[in-house]
Design an enzyme around this catalytic site. Structure first.
Site, mmCIF file in Angstrom:
data_model
loop_
_atom_site.group_PDB
_atom_site.id
_atom_site.type_symbol
_atom_site.label_atom_id
_atom_site.label_comp_id
_atom_site.label_asym_id
_atom_site.label_seq_id
_atom_site.Cartn_x
_atom_site.Cartn_y
_atom_site.Cartn_z
ATOM 1 N N SER A 143 0.939 -1.208 0.041
ATOM 2 C CA SER A 143 0.014 -0.016 -0.047
ATOM 3 C C SER A 143 0.862 1.250 0.106
ATOM 4 O O SER A 143 1.958 1.220 0.302
ATOM 5 C CB SER A 143 -1.019 -0.041 1.282
ATOM 6 O OG SER A 143 -1.455 1.210 1.538
ATOM 7 N N TYR A 193 -2.347 -1.254 10.334
ATOM 8 C CA TYR A 193 -2.145 -1.543 9.038
ATOM 9 C C TYR A 193 -0.954 -0.794 8.525
ATOM 10 O O TYR A 193 -0.283 -1.528 7.773
ATOM 11 C CB TYR A 193 -3.464 -0.568 8.370
ATOM 12 C CG TYR A 193 -3.436 -0.972 6.849
ATOM 13 C CD1 TYR A 193 -4.295 -1.875 6.096
ATOM 14 C CD2 TYR A 193 -3.022 0.085 6.089
ATOM 15 C CE1 TYR A 193 -4.539 -1.965 4.935
ATOM 16 C CE2 TYR A 193 -2.952 -0.160 4.617
ATOM 17 C CZ TYR A 193 -3.818 -1.136 4.112
ATOM 18 O OH TYR A 193 -3.960 -1.352 2.744
#
Length: 262
Positions: free
Chosen positions: A144, A157
Site C-alpha cells: 500500500s 495497518y
C-alpha cells in the site's frame, strides 16, 4: 511497460506468459484479488483463489477455471506446516481498522498483523521450496502507499505494511540467486466495494458530494485525483510475473497518484 497483446471483440488479451504455471492469490474472491486472479488466468496460469469467503472464492475460481481455497489467514498456526506447489504467489489479503493508538484493541492489532504480515511470511516460506526446485518463481506482495508513508489512526495497518515491505526485500535477497523475484506494489485508494462504502459514509457524515469526498478527503495527499481501478493493479502484476519482469526484484512499485512523492 510494453508487451505484445492481441484483442478479441475489443478486449485486451495478454500473451500466455504463464502457461503451465500455478498461481495463488490471497483475498482473491473480490476487489483487487479477483482482478489479479483473472489477469493471471488470462496469461495461462492455473489460479488458486484463496479467500475466507468460500462462495466468493468459488465464484471467481469457476469463472476463470481455477481452484477455490477457503482459508482463514488469521489462523496462522494452521499454516505452519503448509507446503505450496505454486510458481506465482500474490499476497493480497488484508483488512483495515481505524483507531487512535491508545484506544486500539490489542486483539485487532494482532489480527491485522496475522493476516497481513505473518500469513504472507508463512505462505512465502511454504512456496519457496517448490520455486527453488524449479529455478523460477514470482512473489508479488500487494502492499500500500501506507507501506511507504504513514497516516494517523492506522497503526496496525501501517506497521503491517511496513513489515511486508521488509519481508519482500529480504525474500528478494535470499531468493534472487535461485531464480525467484519478490516485489511490492503500493496502491493508493482503489475502487473496491470497501472503499466505495467509505466514500458513501464520509459523504453522509460531511453532507458532501461523493466526488468532493474523493478529492478532498481520500485523495487529499495525491496529485492525481481519482481512484485506482483494480484492473490497473492486476495489469502491473501481470507484467511483473512475465518475462520482462525477471530483473525486477526487491522493489516497491507505487501506484498512488504521486502521494508518496512528497
Amino acid at each position: 511497460m510494453t508487451e505484445a497483446t492481441s484483442t478479441v471483440h475489443g478486449e485486451r488479451r495478454p500473451e500466455q506468459t504463464l502457461s503451465g504455471r500455478n498461481a495463488l492469490v490471497t483475498g482473491g474472491g473480490s476487489g483487487i484479488g479477483a482482478a489479479i486472479a483473472r489477469e493471471l488466468a488470462a496469461r495461462g496460469a492455473h489460479v488458486t483463489v484463496a479467500d475466507i469467503a468460500a462462495d466468493a472464492a468459488q465464484a471467481v475460481a469457476s469463472e476463470i477455471g481455477g481452484t477455490a481455497w477457503e482459508v482463514d489467514l488469521a489462523d496462522t498456526p494452521a499454516l505452519d506446516d503448509l507446503r505450496l506447489d505454486v510458481d506465482v504467489l500474490v499476497n493480497n489479503a488484508g483488512i483495515q481498522r481505524v483507531s487512535p493508538i491508545e484506544e486500539f484493541e490489542p486483539d485487532e492489532f494482532r489480527r491485522i498483523h496475522s493476516i497481513m504480515l505473518i500469513a504472507p511470511f508463512l505462505l512465502v516460506r511454504a512456496a519457496l521450496p517448490h520455486m527453488y526446485a524449479h529455478g523460477w518463481g514470482r512473489i508479488v506482495n500487494i502492499s500500500s502507499v501506507h507501506g511507504l508513508v504513514a497516516s494517523p489512526f492506522k497503526s496496525a495497518y501501517v506497521s503491517a505494511k511496513h513489515g511486508l515491505e521488509g519481508l519482500s526485500k529480504v525474500t528478494a535477497l535470499e531468493a534472487g540467486p535461485k531464480g525467484v523475484t519478490s516485489v511490492c506494489i503500493n496502491p493508493g485508494y482503489v475502487r473496491t466495494p470497501l472503499v466505495e462504502k467509505q466514500i458513501a459514509d464520509q459523504a453522509a457524515v460531511h453532507g458532501a458530494a461523493e466526488e468532493d469526498v474523493i478529492e478532498d478527503i481520500l485523495l487529499r495527499e495525491a496529485a492525481v485525483k481519482r481512484l485506482l481501478e483494480p484492473r490497473e493493479v492486476a495489469s502491473l502484476v501481470g507484467w511483473l510475473t512475465g518475462p520482462d519482469g525477471a530483473m525486477v526484484s526487491g522493489a516497491s512499485w507505487a501506484m498512488d497518484g504521486g502521494w508518496s512523492a512528497k
